[in-house]
Design a protein around this motif. Sequence first.
Motif, PDB file in Angstrom:
ATOM      1  N   LEU A  65      65.907  18.092  42.821  1.00 46.47           N
ATOM      2  CA  LEU A  65      67.291  17.677  42.568  1.00 46.47           C
ATOM      3  C   LEU A  65      68.102  18.797  41.915  1.00 46.47           C
ATOM      4  O   LEU A  65      69.312  18.911  42.153  1.00 46.47           O
ATOM      5  CB  LEU A  65      67.310  16.419  41.705  1.00 46.47           C
ATOM      6  N   THR A  66      67.448  19.621  41.104  1.00 48.01           N
ATOM      7  CA  THR A  66      68.150  20.773  40.535  1.00 48.01           C
ATOM      8  C   THR A  66      68.472  21.787  41.626  1.00 48.01           C
ATOM      9  O   THR A  66      69.567  22.363  41.654  1.00 48.01           O
ATOM     10  CB  THR A  66      67.303  21.435  39.432  1.00 48.01           C
ATOM     11  N   ALA A  67      67.514  22.011  42.533  1.00 44.35           N
ATOM     12  CA  ALA A  67      67.771  22.919  43.659  1.00 44.35           C
ATOM     13  C   ALA A  67      68.903  22.396  44.534  1.00 44.35           C
ATOM     14  O   ALA A  67      69.714  23.176  45.058  1.00 44.35           O
ATOM     15  CB  ALA A  67      66.495  23.084  44.486  1.00 44.35           C
ATOM     16  N   LYS A  68      68.987  21.073  44.674  1.00 47.87           N
ATOM     17  CA  LYS A  68      70.047  20.473  45.486  1.00 47.87           C
ATOM     18  C   LYS A  68      71.421  20.800  44.926  1.00 47.87           C
ATOM     19  O   LYS A  68      72.395  20.953  45.683  1.00 47.87           O
ATOM     20  CB  LYS A  68      69.837  18.956  45.556  1.00 47.87           C
ATOM     21  N   VAL A 101      65.958  25.855  38.103  1.00 38.98           N
ATOM     22  CA  VAL A 101      65.126  25.086  39.048  1.00 38.98           C
ATOM     23  C   VAL A 101      63.683  25.033  38.560  1.00 38.98           C
ATOM     24  O   VAL A 101      63.028  23.982  38.579  1.00 38.98           O
ATOM     25  CB  VAL A 101      65.198  25.695  40.465  1.00 38.98           C
ATOM     26  N   ALA A 102      63.164  26.171  38.100  1.00 40.68           N
ATOM     27  CA  ALA A 102      61.782  26.222  37.613  1.00 40.68           C
ATOM     28  C   ALA A 102      61.609  25.413  36.332  1.00 40.68           C
ATOM     29  O   ALA A 102      60.592  24.740  36.135  1.00 40.68           O
ATOM     30  CB  ALA A 102      61.367  27.676  37.374  1.00 40.68           C
ATOM     31  N   LEU A 103      62.613  25.452  35.463  1.00 45.03           N
ATOM     32  CA  LEU A 103      62.527  24.771  34.169  1.00 45.03           C
ATOM     33  C   LEU A 103      62.661  23.262  34.309  1.00 45.03           C
ATOM     34  O   LEU A 103      62.150  22.503  33.470  1.00 45.03           O
ATOM     35  CB  LEU A 103      63.612  25.308  33.238  1.00 45.03           C
ATOM     36  N   ALA A 104      63.309  22.810  35.375  1.00 42.00           N
ATOM     37  CA  ALA A 104      63.602  21.382  35.523  1.00 42.00           C
ATOM     38  C   ALA A 104      62.342  20.530  35.595  1.00 42.00           C
ATOM     39  O   ALA A 104      62.308  19.406  35.056  1.00 42.00           O
ATOM     40  CB  ALA A 104      64.463  21.158  36.767  1.00 42.00           C
TER      41      ALA A 104
END
Length: 361
Positions: A65-68, A101-104
């Motif tokens: 969802l962060t990447a989105k 994105v990685a941290l999410a």
Amino acid sequence: MRWSWRLGEVAGIAVYVHVTFLVLVGWVAVSHWLPERSIAAALAGSGFILALFGCVVLHEFGHALTAKRYGIRTRDITLLPIGGVARLERMPDVPIQELWVALAGPAVNVVIAGLLFVWLALTSGLEPLSQLGVATGPFVQRLMVVNLFLVGFNLIPAFPMDGGRMLRAFLAMRMEYTRATQVAAGLGQGIAVLFGFIGLFTNPFLLFIALFVWIGAGQEASMAQMKSALGGIPVGRAMLTDFRTLSARDSLARAVELILAGSQQDFPVVEDDRVEGVLMRSDLLAALASRGQVVPVAEVMRRNFYLVDSSDMLETAFARLQACDCHTLPVMHDGRLVGLVTMENLGEFISIQTAIKAKVA
């Protein structure tokens, strides 16, 4: 991914479970049943694993969802015995976006652990950590501790864990992306060696983690190097121009003839100078096994497929090959099919260019 079953779809992202995950659940259920011959114990053990992997799914949705938010689609999420895998079409090109994105994912586990802690505090359900074990102790508290473990494990600064991507993002803010990847991959492989050494004398499971980290770091470095090498070069310079096509009316027997007569594996299906589909080797083999050679190509070819233009950069073709469940992209120019590009083709092009540059140097 093969041997996977679709569980459903959330926010447009399909969730799959691999058959090996079901084997893990079965193994846990049996291992809990054997000591006491108790069905309740077996259900409790398998229930805990399912709850744990529910947290893993939420972790992967944190990434997705962060990447989105940055316009990056997630193809699917698959549950495996080693955890979950969210297949993003690509990683963000901007380092700060990759960092978020990685941290999410770990952030989701922190939130889950925090909510569970509040629940335990309100219900006076907290027990001393010394009383907790893999299969003993309050269900909710064990789940909270495991979520904290997932946070710590994923923050290890080594690919393919989230910590490795976060480290690469930090480094990429200060140096070139490929160099940042190489530094992060090198550190990750150093950690893998350390894990392997410790595992020899303590826990054999660390040897498995060491191998997992070593391979993941090497693959990430290779991918970044290939992406960098392809930048600024048009597809027309590297595409395959000696290729064969099929008609939608051809039988699969014709495709078999072409495969056996040459090295081409996938075939564009062309009608009236238009590419109507692509017949993939994997689809061909599956159809041959179930339906035979007389089936028309039109019934087996893929009608949803990616294209590239001969003027597109090879980096674009590489990204699309990574994003699609395919091995071949038709190359167009002015609406006509002029070539094909494959991952093997790109690898050969890079090898040749590297050799030429070495000779010049």
